[in-house]
Structures are given as C-alpha cells and as structure tokens.
Scaffold this motif. Sequence first.
Motif, PDB file in Angstrom:
ATOM      1  N   PHE A   1      14.337 -32.775 -23.303  1.00 13.44           N
ATOM      2  CA  PHE A   1      14.695 -31.640 -24.151  1.00 13.44           C
ATOM      3  C   PHE A   1      13.466 -31.129 -24.899  1.00 13.44           C
ATOM      4  CE2 PHE A   1      15.858 -29.815 -28.229  1.00 13.44           C
ATOM      5  CZ  PHE A   1      16.860 -28.933 -27.891  1.00 13.44           C
ATOM      6  N   ALA A   2      12.728 -32.037 -25.504  1.00 15.21           N
ATOM      7  CA  ALA A   2      11.556 -31.641 -26.283  1.00 15.21           C
ATOM      8  C   ALA A   2      10.513 -30.955 -25.413  1.00 15.21           C
ATOM      9  CB  ALA A   2      10.953 -32.861 -26.972  1.00 15.21           C
ATOM     10  N   ALA A   3      10.337 -31.472 -24.199  1.00 14.79           N
ATOM     11  CA  ALA A   3       9.297 -30.939 -23.320  1.00 14.79           C
ATOM     12  C   ALA A   3       9.644 -29.551 -22.799  1.00 14.79           C
ATOM     13  CB  ALA A   3       9.064 -31.901 -22.156  1.00 14.79           C
ATOM     14  N   ARG A   4      10.935 -29.258 -22.647  1.00 16.85           N
ATOM     15  CA  ARG A   4      11.309 -28.006 -21.982  1.00 16.85           C
ATOM     16  C   ARG A   4      12.149 -27.060 -22.834  1.00 16.85           C
ATOM     17  NH1 ARG A   4      12.805 -28.396 -15.820  1.00 16.85           N
ATOM     18  NH2 ARG A   4      12.019 -26.257 -16.066  1.00 16.85           N
ATOM     19  N   GLN A   5      12.347 -27.397 -24.104  1.00 14.84           N
ATOM     20  CA  GLN A   5      13.206 -26.546 -24.915  1.00 14.84           C
ATOM     21  C   GLN A   5      12.631 -25.148 -25.097  1.00 14.84           C
ATOM     22  OE1 GLN A   5      13.069 -25.514 -28.367  1.00 14.84           O
ATOM     23  NE2 GLN A   5      11.004 -26.212 -28.832  1.00 14.84           N
ATOM     24  N   SER A   6      11.322 -24.997 -25.007  1.00 16.29           N
ATOM     25  CA  SER A   6      10.732 -23.657 -25.114  1.00 16.29           C
ATOM     26  C   SER A   6      11.071 -22.792 -23.896  1.00 16.29           C
ATOM     27  CB  SER A   6       9.210 -23.759 -25.270  1.00 16.29           C
ATOM     28  OG  SER A   6       8.631 -24.363 -24.129  1.00 16.29           O
ATOM     29  N   GLU A   7      11.552 -23.421 -22.811  1.00 12.66           N
ATOM     30  CA  GLU A   7      11.908 -22.685 -21.593  1.00 12.66           C
ATOM     31  C   GLU A   7      13.391 -22.336 -21.511  1.00 12.66           C
ATOM     32  OE1 GLU A   7      10.389 -24.529 -17.899  1.00 12.66           O
ATOM     33  OE2 GLU A   7       9.524 -26.053 -19.224  1.00 12.66           O
ATOM     34  N   ARG A   8      14.137 -22.610 -22.567  1.00 14.97           N
ATOM     35  CA  ARG A   8      15.596 -22.498 -22.484  1.00 14.97           C
ATOM     36  C   ARG A   8      16.046 -21.115 -22.031  1.00 14.97           C
ATOM     37  NH1 ARG A   8      18.015 -23.963 -28.017  1.00 14.97           N
ATOM     38  NH2 ARG A   8      16.244 -25.360 -28.143  1.00 14.97           N
ATOM     39  N   SER A   9      15.414 -20.075 -22.577  1.00 15.48           N
ATOM     40  CA  SER A   9      15.834 -18.719 -22.206  1.00 15.48           C
ATOM     41  C   SER A   9      15.541 -18.430 -20.742  1.00 15.48           C
ATOM     42  CB  SER A   9      15.144 -17.689 -23.096  1.00 15.48           C
ATOM     43  OG  SER A   9      15.597 -17.800 -24.431  1.00 15.48           O
ATOM     44  N   GLU A  10      14.376 -18.837 -20.281  1.00 14.98           N
ATOM     45  CA  GLU A  10      14.005 -18.597 -18.885  1.00 14.98           C
ATOM     46  C   GLU A  10      14.924 -19.370 -17.934  1.00 14.98           C
ATOM     47  OE1 GLU A  10      11.943 -19.356 -21.311  1.00 14.98           O
ATOM     48  OE2 GLU A  10      10.764 -17.498 -21.499  1.00 14.98           O
ATOM     49  N   LEU A  11      15.256 -20.617 -18.297  1.00 14.34           N
ATOM     50  CA  LEU A  11      16.144 -21.416 -17.455  1.00 14.34           C
ATOM     51  C   LEU A  11      17.523 -20.762 -17.346  1.00 14.34           C
ATOM     52  CD1 LEU A  11      15.224 -24.996 -18.741  1.00 14.34           C
ATOM     53  CD2 LEU A  11      14.873 -24.147 -16.416  1.00 14.34           C
ATOM     54  N   HIS A  12      18.042 -20.300 -18.483  1.00 12.14           N
ATOM     55  CA  HIS A  12      19.366 -19.672 -18.462  1.00 12.14           C
ATOM     56  C   HIS A  12      19.346 -18.342 -17.728  1.00 12.14           C
ATOM     57  CE1 HIS A  12      22.444 -21.876 -20.851  1.00 12.14           C
ATOM     58  NE2 HIS A  12      21.385 -22.623 -21.095  1.00 12.14           N
ATOM     59  N   ALA A  13      18.309 -17.560 -17.954  1.00 15.43           N
ATOM     60  CA  ALA A  13      18.227 -16.265 -17.281  1.00 15.43           C
ATOM     61  C   ALA A  13      18.156 -16.444 -15.770  1.00 15.43           C
ATOM     62  CB  ALA A  13      17.020 -15.489 -17.784  1.00 15.43           C
ATOM     63  N   HIS A  14      17.460 -17.485 -15.329  1.00 10.72           N
ATOM     64  CA  HIS A  14      17.263 -17.686 -13.885  1.00 10.72           C
ATOM     65  C   HIS A  14      18.471 -18.362 -13.236  1.00 10.72           C
ATOM     66  CE1 HIS A  14      14.706 -17.921 -10.292  1.00 10.72           C
ATOM     67  NE2 HIS A  14      15.257 -19.104 -10.082  1.00 10.72           N
ATOM     68  N   TYR A  15      19.012 -19.396 -13.902  1.00  5.89           N
ATOM     69  CA  TYR A  15      20.038 -20.217 -13.249  1.00  5.89           C
ATOM     70  C   TYR A  15      21.452 -20.030 -13.804  1.00  5.89           C
ATOM     71  CZ  TYR A  15      15.991 -22.774 -11.443  1.00  5.89           C
ATOM     72  OH  TYR A  15      14.818 -23.111 -10.833  1.00  5.89           O
ATOM     73  N   LEU A  16      21.581 -19.454 -15.008  1.00  3.64           N
ATOM     74  CA  LEU A  16      22.888 -19.353 -15.635  1.00  3.64           C
ATOM     75  C   LEU A  16      23.197 -17.895 -15.989  1.00  3.64           C
ATOM     76  CD1 LEU A  16      22.396 -22.589 -17.720  1.00  3.64           C
ATOM     77  CD2 LEU A  16      24.131 -22.298 -15.961  1.00  3.64           C
ATOM     78  N   ASN A  17      23.478 -17.602 -17.240  1.00  4.95           N
ATOM     79  CA  ASN A  17      23.976 -16.283 -17.637  1.00  4.95           C
ATOM     80  C   ASN A  17      22.852 -15.432 -18.226  1.00  4.95           C
ATOM     81  OD1 ASN A  17      25.301 -14.054 -18.720  1.00  4.95           O
ATOM     82  ND2 ASN A  17      27.058 -15.235 -19.416  1.00  4.95           N
ATOM     83  N   GLU A  18      22.264 -14.585 -17.417  1.00  5.79           N
ATOM     84  CA  GLU A  18      21.155 -13.742 -17.861  1.00  5.79           C
ATOM     85  C   GLU A  18      21.593 -12.755 -18.936  1.00  5.79           C
ATOM     86  OE1 GLU A  18      17.863 -10.583 -16.005  1.00  5.79           O
ATOM     87  OE2 GLU A  18      19.358 -11.541 -14.708  1.00  5.79           O
TER      88      GLU A  18
END
Length: 463
Positions: free
Chosen positions: A12-29
Amino acid sequence: MLYPNLDLSEMFAARQSERSELHAHYLNEQLVRVLKTIGYDVGFKRGSGQYLYDRQDARYLDLLSGFGVFAVGRNHPVLRRALTSVLDSELPNLVQMDVSTLAGILAERLLERVPHLDKAFFANSGTEAVEAAIKFARSATGRTDILYCGHAYHGLTYGSLSLTDDMNFRGGFEPLLPGCTQVPFNNLAALEKALSTRQVAAFIVEPIQGKGVNMPNDEFLPEAAALCRRYGTLFVADEVQTGLGRTGRFLAVEHWNVEPDMVLLAKALSGGHVPVGAVLTRKWIFDKIFDRMDRAVVHGSTFGKNDLAMAAGIATLEVLKQEKLIENAQAKGERLQASLGRMVQKYELVKDVRGKGLMVGIQFGAPKSLALKASWNVLETASKGLFCQLITIPLFKDHKILTQVSGHASHTIKLLPSLTITDEDCQWIESGFDAVISASHRVPGAVWSLGKTLVDNAMRKSA
C-alpha cells in the motif's frame, strides 16, 4: 518472509500514489474523474475512529462514514482483535455440511434486541437482504406484488433496484422485476388503495429515507403497519442505513413503536471490515420458506455465515453496548439538529434541518433576495442540485469535513458520521457549516466563483 511480495502494508505504501492511475486503468475511470474535478483526490492513507488522514497527514472529520458502514469508527481495536482471534483460531469456516456456532451467537444477540422476531438469515450485504425479503415475502404469502415508496433506495441488484425510485440508477437496466409498485411516502390513502387488492406480498419501507433524509409523519409507519396486517401484507423495515443505533435507537422503527414482520440490516453490522447483511423475521414466515428437509437450502448465500463476518457483527454489537454509542448518537444528534436548525432563521438559503440521532439532513432551497436568486437559478439551470457542491467542496477543502449530497439532484446534504463523535467534533461541524453557508450568501464571492467553475464543467458535459 516466505512470501515477500505479500506484505500488504508495504505494498500500500509503495503504490498508494498510483491509486488514481490504477483505478482509471483497471476499475472505474469516471469515478476518478469526478474526484479530481471536485478536488477530493487527496489520497487518504489512514483512518482512525471518525477521522481520516491524507497523504500530508492532515486530519479530516468523516461525515459519510462509508455511507454508514463505520458506525463504531474506522479500525476499532475491538473489531480488529475479534477478527484476528478468528484467524488465529483456525476455525472450521464454511463447512456448509455443518452449522456455524458464531452465526448462532450473532443471531441470538440480534434477536435479543428485536424480541418480537424469532429467526435470522445472513447474507453479504444490504441489497442481498432486500433480495431475500422479496423471496421470503412472496413464498410466505403466496402473493406476487411488492410495494415500495417514492424516493426510496433499497439497493442496486435486480430485485432491490426494482424497489429503488431513482432513474439515475434504473436508467439503462429496465425492464426490472414485475409486480413492483410505487406508492408515495407518507400517503396512507395511496397505500391502502394498493393493499386493498390483496395481491401485495410485502410493503418494504425505509423508516427514514436515506436519499434526502425524508422523515415519516408520526402516524405513517404505525398506520402503515396496521394496514398491512388488515390486508395480509408483510411489513418490512429496511433498516440497512437506519439500524444499529444510527438514529438514537437500536432500530429507527422504535421511535414510532412499530413491530415489523421483517427487519433488514447491514452496513454498520460489518464493523467496517467484513460485509454482512441480515434478515430478521417471524418464525412462521421462516417456516414457510424452509418447510421441509429437502428445502433446507432453498435460499442461501455461500459466504453469508462466514466466521469473519459473524465475528465482526458480534464485536460491533458489543462495542455499541459497552461504549454506549446509541446513547451518544441520540445526544450528539440532538445537539447538531438544534445548532444547525438555528441556521434556518439565520440564512435564507437554508430551508430545513431534519433527522433522528446521527442521521441529519440539511436542506437548501431558492433564496428570495434578487442577487442570490439570480445566481441560484444559473446553477439550477446548469444542473439541478448543483448548489450543494458550493457547500460540500469548501467544507472539504477549507474545513477538512467530508460530506456529500444525499442523492442525485438533491438539495439536501446528509450527515452520517460515526456514532463515536465528540462534542469537539460537533463544534467542528457547526463552525464549518456556519462559515461556508455564510460565505454562500455573499455575491459575488469565492463560493460563487466556484459555482461558475462548476457550471462551466456542467455545460461542457452536456455539450
């Protein structure tokens, strides 16, 4: 470590800054776009009790509480210990060809709080509880029709969506379940007319409607229950949001001394950790469904009685009791409704403050003064209900208070905080709302500059 890539806190700590990009790409943009547009993408990294902390460690007061899930607050230590103890005990979970001890204990403790009911059925969510109630009602009565109220919200799966009066949710998914008929909330004459056909299996109603915090008249729920008895219809109270202390009583129907044939619970019962829903019902209804050994599993839910969910429910009930959170909800709710209610006389844009306990709605409406009226009309023309964002966005940005409107195109902001809030939190709420609402009455001003930005965004969307 045997599995070095499964340290989830480190992940979580390592990738929390990517949360928006992860959701936009794989979940609800689209959700990501909404959050960025209104400035809510602050990156929450921690939650404790009624508070959230962003990536800068700024503290926010959460008045959404996961739409009522975190009644006992986030990451309550008693909940965490209960779940850890289940995992450490290596219990024989979900054997299926066995019965669950923890499910029996949770059912016992829930029914102790609702003594006129006898049986419990566990599912995974509120919407699953509604689906079960539809099936139970039809089977128990031999009837097909289901009544629900205008402005109701009962969930988004197929059956529960059929009882949800909001085209923003229904649009694109119709036709829905046949036999579902809407009657106006608070209209006993319309209810009796529909019931008089004697084809109605159940009347399913929220004691206080979540979308808008719409209150029943004092006679509505008792008289509706009496009408249901007269015409052989089951009275089902959807307490998914109002139950478990939210309104200052264990169930909201207790305010009106109503004893439903079924009560639906979820949200807060989870403790915010493991989803769980429950249907509490009369024995004769239950016995109509599960009437023979070959029908012992005629309705079920694979994960419905899992040990983690049952433990979460047991621990939640214990926290509510030991920390007197239902009493706290009553006291803090009375304070907030009194203090916020004074704003109705103070500010022309504030039309009403209503609710029970810590389920509070603040309704805004068209002003009388010419300057404010012109600005209000511009917002309403662009998008109905847009004015409330002129309150919620500054509350979030300037006062670190997280809240939102109570539904699509609504003019009501709903407060649904954890039942753990303190007097200091109430002062935080009162001063924050007073400052933002005061600013909204100054034209021109910063709030209405925000309004122009929102109107421009709304126009671009509709172009």
